[in-house]
Design an enzyme around this catalytic site. Structure first.
Site, short mmCIF file in Angstrom:
data_model
loop_
_atom_site.label_atom_id
_atom_site.label_comp_id
_atom_site.label_asym_id
_atom_site.label_seq_id
_atom_site.Cartn_x
_atom_site.Cartn_y
_atom_site.Cartn_z
N THR A 439 -89.09 -35.30 -30.53
CA THR A 439 -88.09 -34.59 -31.30
C THR A 439 -87.97 -33.20 -30.69
O THR A 439 -88.44 -32.94 -29.60
CB THR A 439 -88.53 -34.46 -32.78
OG1 THR A 439 -89.65 -33.59 -32.84
CG2 THR A 439 -88.91 -35.79 -33.38
N THR A 457 -84.38 -34.66 -34.69
CA THR A 457 -84.83 -35.77 -33.86
C THR A 457 -83.73 -36.81 -33.63
O THR A 457 -82.78 -36.91 -34.41
CB THR A 457 -86.03 -36.47 -34.53
OG1 THR A 457 -86.53 -37.50 -33.68
CG2 THR A 457 -85.64 -37.08 -35.86
N GLU A 459 -85.50 -39.66 -32.49
CA GLU A 459 -86.65 -40.57 -32.45
C GLU A 459 -87.27 -40.63 -31.06
O GLU A 459 -87.90 -39.67 -30.66
CB GLU A 459 -86.30 -41.97 -32.96
CG GLU A 459 -87.45 -42.96 -32.98
CD GLU A 459 -88.69 -42.52 -33.77
OE1 GLU A 459 -89.72 -43.15 -33.60
OE2 GLU A 459 -88.61 -41.54 -34.51
N GLU A 478 -83.93 -44.29 -35.17
CA GLU A 478 -84.83 -43.80 -36.20
C GLU A 478 -85.36 -44.89 -37.13
O GLU A 478 -86.44 -44.75 -37.72
CB GLU A 478 -84.12 -42.73 -37.04
CG GLU A 478 -85.04 -41.71 -37.63
CD GLU A 478 -85.69 -40.87 -36.55
OE1 GLU A 478 -86.94 -40.83 -36.54
OE2 GLU A 478 -84.97 -40.28 -35.73
N ASP A 481 -88.88 -46.35 -37.45
CA ASP A 481 -89.94 -45.71 -38.23
C ASP A 481 -90.29 -46.50 -39.48
O ASP A 481 -91.31 -46.23 -40.12
CB ASP A 481 -89.53 -44.29 -38.63
CG ASP A 481 -89.89 -43.26 -37.58
OD1 ASP A 481 -90.57 -43.62 -36.60
OD2 ASP A 481 -89.50 -42.09 -37.72
N SER A 500 -91.28 -40.39 -42.11
CA SER A 500 -91.30 -39.54 -40.92
C SER A 500 -92.65 -38.84 -40.82
O SER A 500 -93.40 -38.74 -41.80
CB SER A 500 -90.18 -38.49 -41.00
OG SER A 500 -90.29 -37.56 -39.95
N SER A 501 -92.95 -38.34 -39.62
CA SER A 501 -94.11 -37.47 -39.42
C SER A 501 -93.72 -36.04 -39.09
O SER A 501 -94.59 -35.20 -38.84
CB SER A 501 -94.98 -38.03 -38.27
OG SER A 501 -95.52 -39.28 -38.61
N GLY A 521 -93.34 -35.18 -31.29
CA GLY A 521 -94.46 -36.02 -30.88
C GLY A 521 -94.74 -37.24 -31.71
O GLY A 521 -95.82 -37.81 -31.61
N GLY A 522 -93.77 -37.69 -32.55
CA GLY A 522 -94.04 -38.88 -33.36
C GLY A 522 -95.21 -38.65 -34.29
O GLY A 522 -95.34 -37.61 -34.93
#
Length: 634
Positions: A439, A457, A459, A478, A481, A500-501, A521-522
């Site tokens: 992101t 983001t 993704e 996205e 996720d 989401s993170s 960074g996911g």
């Protein structure tokens, strides 16, 4: 911060455009022409040449140069009247110029995000979504503009399963039309501007239009992502990211995207309606449906952002404040930090085996509970109060011992979810695939004390690989996720937002922002943010040191991922306790951007990409010595 709308608007959870406005503008847009690139408004060419004046030329905005006395640029800088930290020097310069002209932090953030759509399309853009955490100094309150993507109304819970009922491989899912969520970025930016902005949309979007039309030099990371994702690009993306001979653009090449310039021109005049109604929306839907997705024009016209109350918790005489669910990020950051506070992690040296062991164990506990219980609160009954309950977290912390591990990691065991208050028992939700997408995060603080921490983001790097033909922007993937296996609170459902993170966070002291932080960074976003805060406040590192100190990451199921710089002796010592580490380091995890707020502002940009902090001083005089002993650096 100047507010341009009814303050009661913040009481509305869902924000949508008026039906009358949408119908009138749809008629206008339809008359304007349904073909891609139906019109073009010329941009004013920039002036100047070379770096750093090349930034001025690329933006087309007179007045910005890192050599000018009012601005100071670098990986860590200090200033009095405004600060920007982002992954892109051009975008940081644009935002700092908005601050110099009297715009506030939200104005600068909006201009910056539109520029990132042009210069960093591999990380974010108008084809995706995000979360903007805003501190309004006049109102003395924190609010959140939530523009997370939604699943189309036609989404089904088994859409990521093959004919045998098994999950489709993640590498294939990310390129499916079903992976594309209804984008939220444009609506989010327009909502933030309506509520907090002080400058017209036309001024804030103009730099991005000029960049797209006049061109800018491709940076190292952009070039790498073009090369790495070339095979998953559709024809529109390949055409946009190739030179005259059809070869992928490389570092230093000039990238021109007139299709995106035209798309942004439409948005400049008609705001969110230009994106969610009319020809752009029609082309977006056609692209998704051609790839097998169910998205319709009604999905776009129905899209709504939400205005959320932030999640917040006391920690070390501070308050951690950030985006609530459907982002698990700040909640999980709080969970980890509070466990480490109970364990008094600060008694151990910065690169000691004990420190890394405690971080890994605390992260494993947090991930077990995250994956078991968290999801979109519009669809799932998430026991968030129980998960962040002090007594519950203290009991979880008591399970962690320096001399042993929580589970038989070497034997393939994973840490089990707990039973927080309000829950009878875990449901044994299937663990989702680990997500290591990317992101963009940036932070902005103005001279009046307004602050923005914003993560956006599409993704994965380059999202789904699909560009909307003739429109110049990439589409997200996205919806990967969601859990592919349809169980638990994060299963696919129509109109639901995937977990989401992303972790846009503001650290506050006595009700006033002191530190803004976030990262791409996911799944690793959470560990990047938590450990940056830990390094800043427990170990007393300066902002740049705090975000560059080597970190580790794991889920409830190791192995542990680690950055270069984590000592081999520490890894070996914890392996003797039963920890399992990856054989090789992951290189760099995340790309953290922070601003430290005190008598002066200190911005720090993560050197893992080509980011830059830009400070602004009205007087043109920069602080010779930074806070807590650091000075301006280039």
């Amino acid at each position: 911060m100047t507010r341009q709308s009814d303050p009661k608007a913040t009481e509305k959870r869902s924000v949508r455009r008026s039906e009358t406005s949408r119908l009138e503008r749809r008629a206008f847009l339809g008359a304007l022409g349904a073909t891609a690139g139906a019109f073009s408004i010329g941009a004013t060419a920039g002036t100047g040449a070379g770096a750093p004046d090349g930034v001025q030329k690329a933006t087309g905005i007179p007045g910005f140069s890192c050599d000018k006395r009012q601005f100071t640029c670098g990986q860590q800088v200090t200033a009095a009247d405004g600060m920007v930290s982002s992954v892109d020097p051009i975008a940081s310069g644009v935002a700092a110029t908005v601050l110099r002209e009297g715009g506030n932090a939200v104005d600068a953030a909006i201009a910056l995000q539109y520029v990132l759509t042009v210069t960093q399309p591999h990380g974010s853009g108008i084809g995706g979504g995000g979360f903007m955490v805003i501190y309004d100094a006049d109102a003395d309150e924190v609010s959140v503009v939530n523009s997370r993507e939604r699943a189309p109304h036609g989404a089904t819970e088994d859409m990521f399963l093959d004919e045998d009922g098994e999950p489709i491989p993640f590498s294939e899912r990310i390129q499916m039309g079903e992976a594309v969520g209804v984008p939220g970025t444009v609506m989010g930016l327009e909502t933030a501007r309506d509520l907090h902005g002080s400058r017209p949309r036309q001024r804030l979007i103009r730099p991005a239009i000029d960049l797209a039309r006049d061109g800018f030099p491709v940076d190292r990371v952009f070039a790498e992502q073009i090369a790495e994702n070339w095979e998953k690009f559709n024809e529109a993306a390949k055409e946009a990211y190739s030179d005259e001979d059809g070869n992928p653009l490389t570092e230093g090449d000039t990238h021109v995207n007139t299709d995106l310039a035209d798309t942004l021109e439409w948005t400049k005049w008609w705001g969110a309606d230009a994106f969610y109604e009319g020809p752009i929306a029609d082309d977006l839907v056609a692209t998704v449906q051609a790839a097998g997705g169910s998205m319709t024009a009604d999905d776009l016209s129905d899209y709504d952002v939400t205005l959320d109350e932030p999640v917040r918790a006391e920690w070390n005489d501070l308050e951690i404040v950030g985006q609530p669910l459907p982002s698990s990020g700040p909640s999980t950051v709080i969970y980890i930090l509070k466990l480490l506070e109970s364990l008094d992690i600060g008694q151990y040296d910065l690169r000691s085996p004990e420190k890394y062991h405690l971080i890994a164990e605390a992260t494993s506990l947090a991930w077990a509970d995250r994956n078991e219980y968290m999801g979109d609160p519009e669809f799932a009954d998430v026991p968030i109060d129980g998960l962040l309950d002090d007594e519950y977290l203290a009991a979880r912390a008591e399970r962690i011992q320096v001399g042993e591990t929580l589970a038989d990691y070497e034997g393939g065991e994973c840490v089990e979810a707990g039973v927080p208050p309000g829950v009878d028992a875990p449901q044994a939700t299937t663990s989702p695939d680990a997500k290591y997408g990317s992101t963009s995060h940036f932070s902005v603080v103005d001279g009046d004390g307004n602050a923005v921490s914003y993560t956006s983001t599409i993704e994965q790097f380059m999202g789904s690989g699909m560009m909307v033909p003739g429109r110049g922007f990439m589409l997200n993937n996205e919806l990967t996720d969601f859990n592919a296996v349809p169980d638990g609170p994060n299963k696919v459902e129509p109109w639901k937002r995937p977990l989401s993170s992303m972790s846009p966070t503001i650290v506050m002291r006595d009700g006033v922002p002191e530190f803004t932080v976030g990262s791409p960074g996911g799944w690793t976003i959470i560990t990047s943010v938590a450990q940056t805060i830990l390094h800043r406040y427990v170990y007393g590192l300066d902002p740049l040191e705090a975000l560059t100190e080597p970190i580790v990451f794991t889920t409830e199921c190791p192995p542990i991922t680690w950055e270069d710089g984590v000592p081999a002796s520490a890894r070996e010592a914890t392996e003797a306790l039963g920890q399992v580490w990856r054989d090789e380091s992951d290189g760099d995890i995340g790309n953290v951007q922070v601003i430290d707020i005190d008598d002066e502002l200190t911005g720090a940009a993560d050197p893992t990409r080509d980011g830059q902090a830009v400070g602004f001083d009205r007087s043109g005089w920069h602080w010779p010595t930074g806070k807590r002993g650091h000075g301006k650096t280039d």
